[in-house]
Design an enzyme around this catalytic site. Structure first.
Site, PDB file in Angstrom:
ATOM      1  N   LYS A 210      -3.695  -5.646  -4.032  1.00  0.00           N
ATOM      2  CA  LYS A 210      -2.312  -4.053  -3.825  1.00  0.00           C
ATOM      3  C   LYS A 210      -0.742  -5.106  -3.142  1.00  0.00           C
ATOM      4  CE  LYS A 210       0.670  -0.910  -1.974  1.00  0.00           C
ATOM      5  NZ  LYS A 210       0.968   0.161  -2.998  1.00  0.00           N
ATOM      6  N   PHE A 255      11.752  -2.447 -13.869  1.00  0.00           N
ATOM      7  CA  PHE A 255      11.904  -2.863 -12.914  1.00  0.00           C
ATOM      8  C   PHE A 255      12.925  -3.845 -12.761  1.00  0.00           C
ATOM      9  CE2 PHE A 255       8.837  -0.240 -11.345  1.00  0.00           C
ATOM     10  CZ  PHE A 255       8.972  -0.248  -9.367  1.00  0.00           C
ATOM     11  N   GLY A 263      14.860  -0.693  -1.021  1.00  0.00           N
ATOM     12  CA  GLY A 263      14.612  -1.381   0.547  1.00  0.00           C
ATOM     13  C   GLY A 263      12.996  -0.264   0.518  1.00  0.00           C
ATOM     14  N   CYS A 266       7.673  -0.332   1.619  1.00  0.00           N
ATOM     15  CA  CYS A 266       6.539  -0.727   1.025  1.00  0.00           C
ATOM     16  C   CYS A 266       6.922  -2.567   1.136  1.00  0.00           C
ATOM     17  CB  CYS A 266       6.189  -0.098   0.033  1.00  0.00           C
ATOM     18  SG  CYS A 266       5.465   1.293   0.279  1.00  0.00           S
ATOM     19  N   LYS A 269       8.213  -4.945   3.861  1.00  0.00           N
ATOM     20  CA  LYS A 269       7.376  -4.498   5.176  1.00  0.00           C
ATOM     21  C   LYS A 269       5.959  -6.110   3.873  1.00  0.00           C
ATOM     22  CE  LYS A 269       4.566  -0.987   5.576  1.00  0.00           C
ATOM     23  NZ  LYS A 269       3.389  -1.811   4.630  1.00  0.00           N
TER      24      LYS A 269
END
Length: 449
Positions: A210, A255, A263, A266, A269
């Protein structure tokens, strides 16, 4: 199957509603009594397309229910999913206090075999922590009870979360117990019919998967922003470069759109958590540090362009901002580039009018004591008398605006396009000035009028 989801936030609500829709009975738990009361009435606290209708439908069918009773939730679920927040701690690491609390509570009430699945984004080793907390709770009661802890990270994109859950590109399950593996396969069978999307691995590898996925996506964004900024310096057009790059199937087009930074809840952080994880084992993650540094700088790129146009003293200048959420189709403004941009303009003495199709209410609460920021209910009200329009979030409603009205309503018809959503030739034809990201060859100023 009976499923308990602990945490009725973004991930928990989407997970609970989607599992309920395919026939499971789902109990969503949250400690916030006011939130639970509203959810019981079908009132959704977040903006996510389609979620309100889905939750209300499942409530009416009595397959989905909400409560603050954690003891009931532990007893109810064959699978207990932990979907609580893991906010960034002061040192940048993930704060696991909510996860620890839930695990401890499960240990207090568990009385039969359960599969405990971590849906929250957590550092490697959290599965071990959850296992210890549950075992400690069981031991304090002087009983024996078997359970299995698995990692089942979510890969939901805000604004597209329901489709992501219903039609996943992969279902990652970190598991080291054969019974738990069978239960998780059964749970996800309705979402796994056309071809096998389930990827089983050990718990620690699933936890890292993840973080590594989000880190890779953030890296692509910062890399492309770096190349865009270089393109401006050497008189190249990043839009043409992007097309040429993306044609290589090893790179692809996802992407690689330059802009004014990432921002949300996810990427910032998770990048911070990965950097701290590396530091904790003596392995500095230099690339991710650079990714974060580039992004922090990129959030100021539109303010920098405004300063080039008007100078550093913006007293008496008024700017319009279109888009406050960190991405379209969400009301999430956490770590959004818009917040950095607004503060940068305020620091230079400007005033601001802003509009967002989804995040206006949250923004009003945030800026309720700031007289220099006005959140308005219409995009064209925001530009009235403005010295510049800053496009920060690429909502569809902004993609084909009335350029004639924009020119007539603004004091100075200048668009600072933070997402490169406009065709420079179209802008030029309407007599507006335009500044994009990485498109030095396309930047131009309209004749004074």
């Amino acid at each position: 199957m009976n499923v308990t989801v602990v945490g009725a936030g973004y991930v928990g609500l989407v997970t609970g509603a989607c599992l309920s829709e395919v026939g499971n009975h789902v109990c969503c738990i949250d400690s916030n009594e006011d939130k639970i009361l509203k959810l019981q009435l079908g009132e959704i606290p977040i903006y996510e397309p389609g979620l309100d209708q889905l939750v209300r439908s499942e409530l009416n069918l009595e397959r989905l229910h909400f409560t603050t009773d954690i003891a009931h939730g532990v007893s109810f679920g064959d699978v207990i999913m932990i979907a609580v927040g893991t906010p960034q701690d002061i040192d940048g690491s993930a704060d696991l206090s909510y996860v620890r609390e839930v695990a401890s509570t499960i240990g207090e009430y568990i009385s039969s075999f359960k599969v405990v699945a971590n849906k929250s984004t957590v550092p490697v080793g959290t599965g071990d922590l959850v296992t210890r907390e549950i075992r400690n709770g069981i031991a304090k009661r002087g009983i024996e009870c078997d359970f299995a802890v698995v990692s089942n990270p979510e890969f939901l994109k805000e604004g597209n979360a329901i489709e992501d859950f219903q039609k996943p590109d992969r279902i990652v399950v970190g598991v080291e117990d054969s019974i738990a593996a069978s239960i998780m396969r059964e749970l996800y069978t309705p979402f796994n019919r056309s071809h096998d999307r389930m990827i089983f691995m050990d718990v620690r590898s699933a936890e890292l998967t993840k973080y590594a996925s989000n880190a890779m996506l953030a890296t692509k964004i910062s890399f492309m922003n770096e190349i865009a900024n270089l393109a401006e310096q050497i008189n190249a057009d990043i839009e043409q470069v992007r097309i040429g790059m993306g044609a290589d199937p090893r790179i692809g087009y996802q992407f690689i759109y330059p802009g004014c930074g990432y921002g949300g809840s996810c990427f910032p952080k998770d990048i911070g958590a990965m950097i701290e994880t590396g530091a904790s084992v003596g392995y500095p993650l230099k690339i991710l540090k650079a990714v974060r540094q580039v992004n922090d700088k990129q959030k100021n790129i539109l303010v920098d362009k405004v300063i080039v146009e008007y100078g550093a003293n913006l007293a008496g200048k008024h700017f319009a901002i279109w888009g406050l959420a960190f991405k379209p189709n969400t009301d999430d403004i956490r770590e959004a580039p818009s917040l950095t941009i607004i503060q940068g303009l305020l620091d230079c003495g400007a005033t601001i009018s802003a509009f967002d199709p989804g995040a206006n209410n949250i923004a009003r609460q945030l800026y309720k004591s700031e007289e220099r920021v006005n959140i308005v209910d219409d995009a064209y009200d925001a530009i009235l008398g403005a010295d510049g329009l800053l496009v920060v979030t690429e909502w569809k409603v902004f993609r084909s605006p009335d350029f004639v009205l924009i020119k007539n309503r603004m004091r100075s018809a200048i668009i600072f396009d933070g997402r490169n959503i406009y065709d420079p030739e179209v802008i030029k034809a309407h007599g507006l000035s335009w500044h994009g990201i990485g498109r030095a060859r396309a930047v131009f100023s309209a004749p004074a009028h």
